[in-house]
Write a protein that holds these residues in place. Structure first.
Motif, PDB file in Angstrom:
ATOM      1  N   TYR A 197       0.856  -1.187   0.000  1.00 22.35           N
ATOM      2  CA  TYR A 197       0.000   0.000   0.000  1.00 22.35           C
ATOM      3  C   TYR A 197       0.892   1.236   0.000  1.00 22.35           C
ATOM      4  CZ  TYR A 197      -3.611   3.359   1.219  1.00 22.35           C
ATOM      5  OH  TYR A 197      -4.465   4.430   1.206  1.00 22.35           O
ATOM      6  N   VAL A 254      -5.103  10.573  -5.967  1.00 21.75           N
ATOM      7  CA  VAL A 254      -5.359   9.211  -6.436  1.00 21.75           C
ATOM      8  C   VAL A 254      -5.765   9.198  -7.904  1.00 21.75           C
ATOM      9  CG1 VAL A 254      -6.887   7.205  -6.152  1.00 21.75           C
ATOM     10  CG2 VAL A 254      -5.907   8.337  -4.149  1.00 21.75           C
ATOM     11  N   GLN A 283     -13.687   4.959  -0.086  1.00 22.32           N
ATOM     12  CA  GLN A 283     -13.873   3.902   0.909  1.00 22.32           C
ATOM     13  C   GLN A 283     -14.684   4.423   2.105  1.00 22.32           C
ATOM     14  OE1 GLN A 283     -12.928   0.904   0.072  1.00 22.32           O
ATOM     15  NE2 GLN A 283     -11.817   1.589  -1.744  1.00 22.32           N
ATOM     16  N   SER A 333     -10.874   6.993   2.886  1.00 23.10           N
ATOM     17  CA  SER A 333      -9.798   6.999   1.904  1.00 23.10           C
ATOM     18  C   SER A 333     -10.354   6.928   0.483  1.00 23.10           C
ATOM     19  CB  SER A 333      -8.875   5.796   2.136  1.00 23.10           C
ATOM     20  OG  SER A 333      -7.768   5.822   1.256  1.00 23.10           O
ATOM     21  N   ARG A 334      -9.564   7.339  -0.464  1.00 22.94           N
ATOM     22  CA  ARG A 334      -9.848   7.122  -1.883  1.00 22.94           C
ATOM     23  C   ARG A 334      -8.690   6.280  -2.399  1.00 22.94           C
ATOM     24  NH1 ARG A 334     -13.183   8.329  -5.811  1.00 22.94           N
ATOM     25  NH2 ARG A 334     -12.470   8.793  -7.935  1.00 22.94           N
ATOM     26  N   ASP A 335      -8.983   5.116  -2.953  1.00 18.21           N
ATOM     27  CA  ASP A 335      -7.957   4.141  -3.335  1.00 18.21           C
ATOM     28  C   ASP A 335      -8.181   3.617  -4.739  1.00 18.21           C
ATOM     29  OD1 ASP A 335      -7.248   4.194  -0.599  1.00 18.21           O
ATOM     30  OD2 ASP A 335      -8.334   2.349  -0.172  1.00 18.21           O
ATOM     31  N   TYR A 336      -7.109   3.108  -5.335  1.00 16.44           N
ATOM     32  CA  TYR A 336      -7.229   2.247  -6.508  1.00 16.44           C
ATOM     33  C   TYR A 336      -6.203   1.143  -6.367  1.00 16.44           C
ATOM     34  CZ  TYR A 336      -3.114   3.772  -9.258  1.00 16.44           C
ATOM     35  OH  TYR A 336      -1.840   4.018  -9.724  1.00 16.44           O
ATOM     36  N   MET A 337      -6.367   0.094  -7.139  1.00 19.12           N
ATOM     37  CA  MET A 337      -5.515  -1.073  -7.018  1.00 19.12           C
ATOM     38  C   MET A 337      -5.056  -1.511  -8.404  1.00 19.12           C
ATOM     39  SD  MET A 337      -6.499  -4.623  -5.029  1.00 19.12           S
ATOM     40  CE  MET A 337      -7.461  -3.655  -3.883  1.00 19.12           C
ATOM     41  N   SER A 371      -1.649  -1.097  -4.031  1.00 17.80           N
ATOM     42  CA  SER A 371      -2.787  -0.247  -3.710  1.00 17.80           C
ATOM     43  C   SER A 371      -2.259   1.163  -3.475  1.00 17.80           C
ATOM     44  CB  SER A 371      -3.487  -0.745  -2.447  1.00 17.80           C
ATOM     45  OG  SER A 371      -3.995  -2.044  -2.654  1.00 17.80           O
ATOM     46  N   GLY A 431      -3.524   5.066  -2.318  1.00 16.06           N
ATOM     47  CA  GLY A 431      -4.655   5.758  -1.744  1.00 16.06           C
ATOM     48  C   GLY A 431      -4.261   6.890  -0.819  1.00 16.06           C
ATOM     49  N   THR A 432      -5.283   7.522  -0.270  1.00 12.68           N
ATOM     50  CA  THR A 432      -5.064   8.683   0.596  1.00 12.68           C
ATOM     51  C   THR A 432      -5.012   8.318   2.080  1.00 12.68           C
ATOM     52  OG1 THR A 432      -7.448   9.106   0.646  1.00 12.68           O
ATOM     53  CG2 THR A 432      -6.150  10.270  -1.048  1.00 12.68           C
ATOM     54  N   TYR A 433      -5.334   7.093   2.424  1.00 15.00           N
ATOM     55  CA  TYR A 433      -5.326   6.681   3.841  1.00 15.00           C
ATOM     56  C   TYR A 433      -3.902   6.636   4.358  1.00 15.00           C
ATOM     57  CZ  TYR A 433      -6.046   3.990   8.073  1.00 15.00           C
ATOM     58  OH  TYR A 433      -6.077   3.572   9.390  1.00 15.00           O
TER      59      TYR A 433
END
Length: 137
Positions: A82, A88, A109, A113-117, A127, A129-131
């Motif tokens: 991660y 993102v 999420q 968070s805003r994520d991509y994989m 992954s 993301g902003t988390y």
């Protein structure tokens, strides 16, 4: 415990690749990592490489070098990493432009968070993301 007061991460995910040079190209071009160091063996394999992203880094190398780490990891499969990024959607666009396999598009999420994989050329799952949980010692 390592002293991280000078900005050095104390944990470095470490990956092995059949084609470490292709992995370095993909990680720098598609995922925006910065190449810090690449040390090649006499046979042209990547003995050790360091790539940075933000205030973190990963280490990687070629499979089949015969090192203790290589032998310990020889039957292991892909891994997941991660990485915190500020934007993102822009990061995702860059990955798509460079042909990365996207497993999940940018998604908001439940935990904020805003994520991509994405999957790299050898099956590792990345992954982005902003988390970014705050570490308290």
């Amino acid at each position: 415990m390592a002293d991280t007061s000078e900005g050095r991460p104390s944990i470095y995910p470490t990956l092995r690749y059949a084609d470490a040079k292709a992995a370095i190209r993909q990680l720098t071009e598609a995922f925006g990592f910065t190449e810090l160091a690449v040390y090649e063996g006499e046979d042209g394999s990547v003995a050790h490489a360091e790539l940075a992203q933000g205030n973190g880094a990963v280490m990687l190398g070629s499979k089949g070098t015969g090192s203790v780490f290589d032998k310990a990891m020889e039957s292991e499969g892909p891994t997941g990493v991660y990485v915190v990024v500020d934007d993102v959607d822009a990061h995702h666009r860059r990955a798509v432009e460079h042909g990365a396999e996207i497993l999940m598009p940018p998604t908001d999420q439940d935990y904020g968070s805003r994520d991509y994989m994405a999957r790299d050329l050898e099956g590792n799952v990345w992954s982005f993301g902003t988390y970014a949980p705050e570490l308290k010692g």
